[in-house]
Scaffold this motif. Sequence first.
Motif, PDB file in Angstrom:
ATOM      1  N   ASN A  11      81.945  63.088 -20.409  1.00 48.77           N
ATOM      2  CA  ASN A  11      81.369  61.997 -21.413  1.00 48.77           C
ATOM      3  C   ASN A  11      79.735  62.144 -21.355  1.00 48.77           C
ATOM      4  OD1 ASN A  11      83.901  61.057 -21.858  1.00 48.77           O
ATOM      5  ND2 ASN A  11      83.876  59.432 -20.556  1.00 48.77           N
ATOM      6  N   GLU A  12      79.188  61.655 -22.200  1.00 49.30           N
ATOM      7  CA  GLU A  12      77.643  61.630 -22.540  1.00 49.30           C
ATOM      8  C   GLU A  12      77.172  61.114 -21.228  1.00 49.30           C
ATOM      9  OE1 GLU A  12      74.468  62.965 -24.207  1.00 49.30           O
ATOM     10  OE2 GLU A  12      76.090  63.407 -24.939  1.00 49.30           O
ATOM     11  N   GLY A  13      76.005  61.877 -20.690  1.00 45.06           N
ATOM     12  CA  GLY A  13      75.184  61.046 -19.726  1.00 45.06           C
ATOM     13  C   GLY A  13      75.868  61.079 -18.226  1.00 45.06           C
ATOM     14  N   GLN A  14      76.892  61.572 -18.127  1.00 42.35           N
ATOM     15  CA  GLN A  14      77.737  61.565 -16.782  1.00 42.35           C
ATOM     16  C   GLN A  14      77.705  62.920 -15.877  1.00 42.35           C
ATOM     17  OE1 GLN A  14      79.158  58.933 -15.793  1.00 42.35           O
ATOM     18  NE2 GLN A  14      78.656  57.930 -17.617  1.00 42.35           N
ATOM     19  N   LYS A  15      76.581  63.749 -16.248  1.00 49.17           N
ATOM     20  CA  LYS A  15      76.462  64.884 -15.489  1.00 49.17           C
ATOM     21  C   LYS A  15      76.205  64.674 -14.090  1.00 49.17           C
ATOM     22  CE  LYS A  15      73.085  68.024 -15.013  1.00 49.17           C
ATOM     23  NZ  LYS A  15      71.772  68.940 -15.322  1.00 49.17           N
ATOM     24  N   GLU A  16      75.051  63.855 -13.682  1.00 52.05           N
ATOM     25  CA  GLU A  16      74.969  63.749 -12.325  1.00 52.05           C
ATOM     26  C   GLU A  16      75.930  62.762 -11.572  1.00 52.05           C
ATOM     27  OE1 GLU A  16      72.260  64.796 -10.843  1.00 52.05           O
ATOM     28  OE2 GLU A  16      71.869  65.744 -12.659  1.00 52.05           O
ATOM     29  N   GLU A  17      76.747  61.863 -12.278  1.00 54.86           N
ATOM     30  CA  GLU A  17      78.004  61.262 -11.615  1.00 54.86           C
ATOM     31  C   GLU A  17      78.867  62.301 -11.198  1.00 54.86           C
ATOM     32  OE1 GLU A  17      80.163  58.496  -9.596  1.00 54.86           O
ATOM     33  OE2 GLU A  17      78.000  58.390 -10.235  1.00 54.86           O
ATOM     34  N   TYR A  18      79.264  63.376 -12.107  1.00 54.21           N
ATOM     35  CA  TYR A  18      80.191  64.223 -12.113  1.00 54.21           C
ATOM     36  C   TYR A  18      79.802  65.149 -10.862  1.00 54.21           C
ATOM     37  CZ  TYR A  18      83.502  67.883 -13.443  1.00 54.21           C
ATOM     38  OH  TYR A  18      84.443  68.730 -13.358  1.00 54.21           O
ATOM     39  N   PHE A  44      80.985  74.785 -14.575  1.00 52.75           N
ATOM     40  CA  PHE A  44      79.713  74.885 -15.108  1.00 52.75           C
ATOM     41  C   PHE A  44      79.692  73.930 -16.328  1.00 52.75           C
ATOM     42  CE2 PHE A  44      80.643  79.067 -13.318  1.00 52.75           C
ATOM     43  CZ  PHE A  44      79.656  79.592 -12.732  1.00 52.75           C
ATOM     44  N   ILE A  45      78.409  73.615 -16.579  1.00 56.69           N
ATOM     45  CA  ILE A  45      78.277  72.617 -17.860  1.00 56.69           C
ATOM     46  C   ILE A  45      77.409  73.329 -19.030  1.00 56.69           C
ATOM     47  CG2 ILE A  45      76.428  71.310 -16.873  1.00 56.69           C
ATOM     48  CD1 ILE A  45      77.457  68.673 -18.229  1.00 56.69           C
ATOM     49  N   ASP A  46      77.851  73.058 -20.131  1.00 53.41           N
ATOM     50  CA  ASP A  46      77.042  73.255 -21.346  1.00 53.41           C
ATOM     51  C   ASP A  46      76.612  72.088 -21.623  1.00 53.41           C
ATOM     52  OD1 ASP A  46      75.951  73.690 -23.828  1.00 53.41           O
ATOM     53  OD2 ASP A  46      77.704  74.697 -24.687  1.00 53.41           O
ATOM     54  N   GLU A  47      75.068  71.562 -21.383  1.00 46.69           N
ATOM     55  CA  GLU A  47      74.570  70.418 -21.755  1.00 46.69           C
ATOM     56  C   GLU A  47      74.547  70.072 -23.201  1.00 46.69           C
ATOM     57  OE1 GLU A  47      71.622  68.761 -18.900  1.00 46.69           O
ATOM     58  OE2 GLU A  47      71.587  70.902 -17.789  1.00 46.69           O
ATOM     59  N   GLU A  48      74.472  71.002 -23.980  1.00 50.22           N
ATOM     60  CA  GLU A  48      74.490  70.921 -25.443  1.00 50.22           C
ATOM     61  C   GLU A  48      75.771  70.098 -25.958  1.00 50.22           C
ATOM     62  OE1 GLU A  48      73.105  74.157 -27.752  1.00 50.22           O
ATOM     63  OE2 GLU A  48      71.422  74.620 -26.484  1.00 50.22           O
ATOM     64  N   THR A  49      76.790  70.430 -25.308  1.00 48.73           N
ATOM     65  CA  THR A  49      78.129  69.845 -25.851  1.00 48.73           C
ATOM     66  C   THR A  49      78.959  69.030 -24.757  1.00 48.73           C
ATOM     67  OG1 THR A  49      79.319  71.917 -25.279  1.00 48.73           O
ATOM     68  CG2 THR A  49      78.229  71.994 -27.263  1.00 48.73           C
ATOM     69  N   ILE A  83      84.698  59.206 -16.748  1.00 44.10           N
ATOM     70  CA  ILE A  83      83.568  59.851 -16.908  1.00 44.10           C
ATOM     71  C   ILE A  83      83.713  61.016 -17.665  1.00 44.10           C
ATOM     72  CG2 ILE A  83      81.986  59.064 -14.997  1.00 44.10           C
ATOM     73  CD1 ILE A  83      82.519  61.706 -13.691  1.00 44.10           C
ATOM     74  N   MET A  84      85.028  61.465 -18.265  1.00 43.47           N
ATOM     75  CA  MET A  84      85.578  62.491 -18.826  1.00 43.47           C
ATOM     76  C   MET A  84      86.740  62.123 -19.886  1.00 43.47           C
ATOM     77  SD  MET A  84      86.909  64.839 -15.649  1.00 43.47           S
ATOM     78  CE  MET A  84      86.989  66.350 -16.717  1.00 43.47           C
ATOM     79  N   LYS A  85      86.707  63.195 -20.773  1.00 43.94           N
ATOM     80  CA  LYS A  85      87.972  62.947 -21.650  1.00 43.94           C
ATOM     81  C   LYS A  85      89.243  63.266 -20.836  1.00 43.94           C
ATOM     82  CE  LYS A  85      85.810  63.831 -25.934  1.00 43.94           C
ATOM     83  NZ  LYS A  85      85.837  64.496 -27.331  1.00 43.94           N
ATOM     84  N   THR A  86      90.282  61.990 -20.846  1.00 40.47           N
ATOM     85  CA  THR A  86      91.438  62.369 -20.283  1.00 40.47           C
ATOM     86  C   THR A  86      92.671  62.056 -21.261  1.00 40.47           C
ATOM     87  OG1 THR A  86      91.179  59.999 -19.779  1.00 40.47           O
ATOM     88  CG2 THR A  86      90.242  61.566 -18.130  1.00 40.47           C
ATOM     89  N   ASN A  87      93.908  62.627 -20.817  1.00 37.61           N
ATOM     90  CA  ASN A  87      94.991  62.214 -21.428  1.00 37.61           C
ATOM     91  C   ASN A  87      95.522  60.806 -21.177  1.00 37.61           C
ATOM     92  OD1 ASN A  87      95.441  65.018 -22.705  1.00 37.61           O
ATOM     93  ND2 ASN A  87      95.594  65.775 -20.614  1.00 37.61           N
ATOM     94  N   ALA A  88      96.654  60.384 -21.527  1.00 41.77           N
ATOM     95  CA  ALA A  88      97.313  59.174 -21.377  1.00 41.77           C
ATOM     96  C   ALA A  88      97.483  59.100 -19.827  1.00 41.77           C
ATOM     97  CB  ALA A  88      98.673  58.940 -21.810  1.00 41.77           C
ATOM     98  N   ASP A  89      97.945  60.154 -19.046  1.00 41.36           N
ATOM     99  CA  ASP A  89      98.242  60.223 -17.620  1.00 41.36           C
ATOM    100  C   ASP A  89      97.040  60.278 -16.827  1.00 41.36           C
ATOM    101  OD1 ASP A  89      97.677  62.521 -17.781  1.00 41.36           O
ATOM    102  OD2 ASP A  89      99.493  63.556 -17.019  1.00 41.36           O
TER     103      ASP A  89
END
Length: 104
Positions: A11-18, A44-49, A83-89
């Motif tokens: 999710n946007e803005g969550q890099k440091e928490e991750y 690794f993270i692609d900060e643009e996306t 802090i991230m996209k998740t499934n129902a579980d």
Amino acid sequence: MKRLAFKMHLNEGQKEEYKKRHNELWPELKQLLKEAGVNEYSIFIDEETNTLFAFQKLSSNGGSQDLGQTEVVKKWWEFMADIMKTNADNSPVSVPLEEVFYLE
């Protein structure tokens, strides 16, 4: 040694928490990964996306993606779900990536 790669979305803005949560990875989760044959695990993270790229070296046919039935992984997913996209579980939305080149 088997190699595995997949992508997830932060999710946007969550890099440091991750990063913080992974720097404090629970010892019981680290042990479970090692026991499952995960010898190396990089993210690794692609900060643009906000795309996370995960890479694992495995000494078995499994990997972290096969541990979702364990209580510690279910708790980790719940801990990370805000802090991230998740499934129902609460598992991370994860897309396997095909290896198209490897230089040894």
